[in-house]
Design an enzyme around this catalytic site. Structure first.
Site, short mmCIF file in Angstrom:
data_model
loop_
_atom_site.label_atom_id
_atom_site.label_comp_id
_atom_site.label_asym_id
_atom_site.label_seq_id
_atom_site.Cartn_x
_atom_site.Cartn_y
_atom_site.Cartn_z
N GLY A 36 0.78 -1.24 0.00
CA GLY A 36 0.00 0.00 0.00
C GLY A 36 0.81 1.27 0.00
O GLY A 36 0.23 2.36 -0.10
N ALA A 37 2.14 1.17 0.13
CA ALA A 37 2.98 2.36 0.02
C ALA A 37 3.52 2.54 -1.40
O ALA A 37 4.24 3.50 -1.66
CB ALA A 37 4.15 2.27 1.01
N GLY A 38 3.17 1.63 -2.31
CA GLY A 38 3.68 1.69 -3.67
C GLY A 38 2.81 2.54 -4.58
O GLY A 38 1.91 3.26 -4.14
N ILE A 46 0.38 2.00 -7.21
CA ILE A 46 -1.07 1.82 -7.24
C ILE A 46 -1.62 1.72 -5.82
O ILE A 46 -2.67 2.28 -5.50
CB ILE A 46 -1.44 0.57 -8.06
CG1 ILE A 46 -1.01 0.75 -9.52
CG2 ILE A 46 -2.95 0.31 -7.99
CD1 ILE A 46 -1.25 -0.47 -10.39
N ALA A 103 0.82 -6.18 -3.40
CA ALA A 103 2.25 -6.44 -3.29
C ALA A 103 2.68 -7.47 -4.32
O ALA A 103 2.15 -8.58 -4.37
CB ALA A 103 2.59 -6.94 -1.89
N SER A 160 -3.48 -8.89 -13.97
CA SER A 160 -2.80 -8.21 -15.08
C SER A 160 -3.27 -8.75 -16.43
O SER A 160 -3.55 -9.94 -16.57
CB SER A 160 -1.29 -8.39 -14.97
OG SER A 160 -0.62 -7.80 -16.08
N TYR A 190 6.83 -13.11 -15.50
CA TYR A 190 5.89 -12.26 -14.78
C TYR A 190 4.45 -12.68 -15.06
O TYR A 190 3.63 -12.82 -14.14
CB TYR A 190 6.11 -10.80 -15.18
CG TYR A 190 5.06 -9.85 -14.67
CD1 TYR A 190 4.84 -9.70 -13.30
CD2 TYR A 190 4.31 -9.07 -15.55
CE1 TYR A 190 3.88 -8.83 -12.83
CE2 TYR A 190 3.35 -8.20 -15.09
CZ TYR A 190 3.14 -8.07 -13.72
OH TYR A 190 2.19 -7.20 -13.25
#
Length: 373
Positions: free
Chosen positions: A8-10, A12, A85, A128, A188
């Site tokens: 949540g600090a990134g 999005i 995350a 994604s 990925y």
């Protein structure tokens, strides 16, 4: 609703936290604040133990989603989880594979196991578009077809468009919907699909409710800069910030769907609020895009013009892990959850051209998820 936002600090994740607060919810952030994504974290982080009380004003816990103790602490008093995350992008080479699998799939498994134990039964997952591989194509003779991976020899010769696997004809690209077969074509993408399968297995096992929002190309304020693990919009914006021309791979005619990060954040909040109405035991996927295809070359020109920087350079270079065209049909998300993107392409690019970016190192990170190139 008290919501745990992993990562949540990134990029999005931080926008989701803002959107949750704006809608009257109580977000709790679990983020490892690894130096690759957060070289200068804002303020001293708190340890994962003891957890904040339900009345905590900051609701921040520092910890890795792969750490069961940190996750259990973060889940106390939580009603639902918004799982952002992850390690993102195509990375540099296959040597990154163990870290991708660890950050994305092991991290998701640890989180879901802790949720099962804690009795938390609602999940919104950062999915994604990369799970589809190539997008939707129509052959004039054979209808909808699935082209195979593009050959290196064709790409080296400048033959970028996929062709009909039956007759070799040129294909017309279209919008891909959620019922399209999945076909991950890089590490990925494989880990993102595995996350969805894990979420579906968890939902069946515990009667949980899960949603995977398959992000298309997310862009906007706060994107990381100067990192091989970001999306193409970040690459171009980083170049312009250095006074350099954006370098466009292939011929620039690759089609993508660029969706603003605030719209993606709103989609997450809408999905969280609707979890209680969903049938238990299922994980439902939703494309999350603007619904308006743009070429990568068009995006580069629009961004460069808004920034006042040098014109993009089309290089003809390529990456084998890239697909040619992938654009979203987000009709299901709009119809079932009532979500609509609010930021149009031109407005969003003008803002992004001068918006701040976050510093980042050039090493892998388990942080907030963004859609690939």
């Amino acid at each position: 609703m008290r919501v745990l936002v992993t990562g949540g600090a990134g990029f999005i994740g931080s926008h989701i936290v803002t959107a949750l607060r704006r809608r009257g919810h109580d977000p709790v952030v679990l983020d490892a604040l690894l130096p690759a994504a957060h070289p200068a974290p804002p303020g001293p982080p708190r340890a994962a133990e003891p957890p904040p009380s339900p009345a905590s004003s900051d609701g921040f816990l520092r910890g890795d989603v792969r750490d069961p103790e940190a996750v259990r602490a973060a889940l106390r008093g939580v009603d639902a989880v918004c799982h952002q995350a992850a390690m993102v992008g195509l990375g540099k080479d296959f040597a990154d594979a163990p870290e991708y699998v660890s950050a994305n799939d092991l991290g998701t498994a640890v989180l879901l196991a802790a949720m099962a134990d804690a009795g938390v039964r609602g999940l919104v997952l950062a999915g994604s578009m990369v799970v589809y591989g190539e997008g939707r194509y129509v052959c004039p003779s054979h209808g909808v077809v699935r082209p195979g991976p593009r050959r290196a020899a064709d790409l080296e010769a400048g033959l970028f468009e996929p062709h009909c696997p039956v007759c070799g004809a040129t294909l017309a690209p279209g919008l891909v919907d959620e019922d399209a077969p999945t076909d991950p074509r890089n590490v990925y993408a494989t880990t993102k699909l595995a996350q969805e399968h894990l979420a579906a297995a968890w939902a069946r096992s515990v009667d949980g409710r899960a949603v995977s929002l398959r992000y298309h190309n997310v862009y906007g304020p706060g994107m990381p800069r100067d990192t091989p693990y970001a999306g193409v919009a970040s690459f171009f914006r980083s170049s312009l910030a250095r006074g350099e021309a954006p370098r466009v791979f292939e011929d620039g005619l690759q089609r993508r769907d660029f969706v603003h990060v605030r719209d993606v954040a709103e989609a997450n909040v809408v999905a969280l609020e609707a979890l209680g109405t969903r049938e238990p035991g299922l994980c439902t996927a939703y494309n999350t895009g603007s619904g308006t295809p743009r070429t990568i070359g068009e995006m580069a020109r629009t961004l460069a013009a808004a920034h006042g920087g040098p014109e993009p350079v089309v290089t003809g270079e390529f990456r084998l892990g890239d697909v040619r065209h992938i654009t979203a049909d987000s009709a299901r998300l709009r119809a079932e959850l009532g979500w609509l993107p609010a930021t149009d392409f031109e407005t969003g690019m003008k803002e992004f051209a001068h918006a701040p970016q976050r510093d980042s190192a050039t090493t892998p990170v388990a942080g907030a998820t963004a859609a690939g190139a």
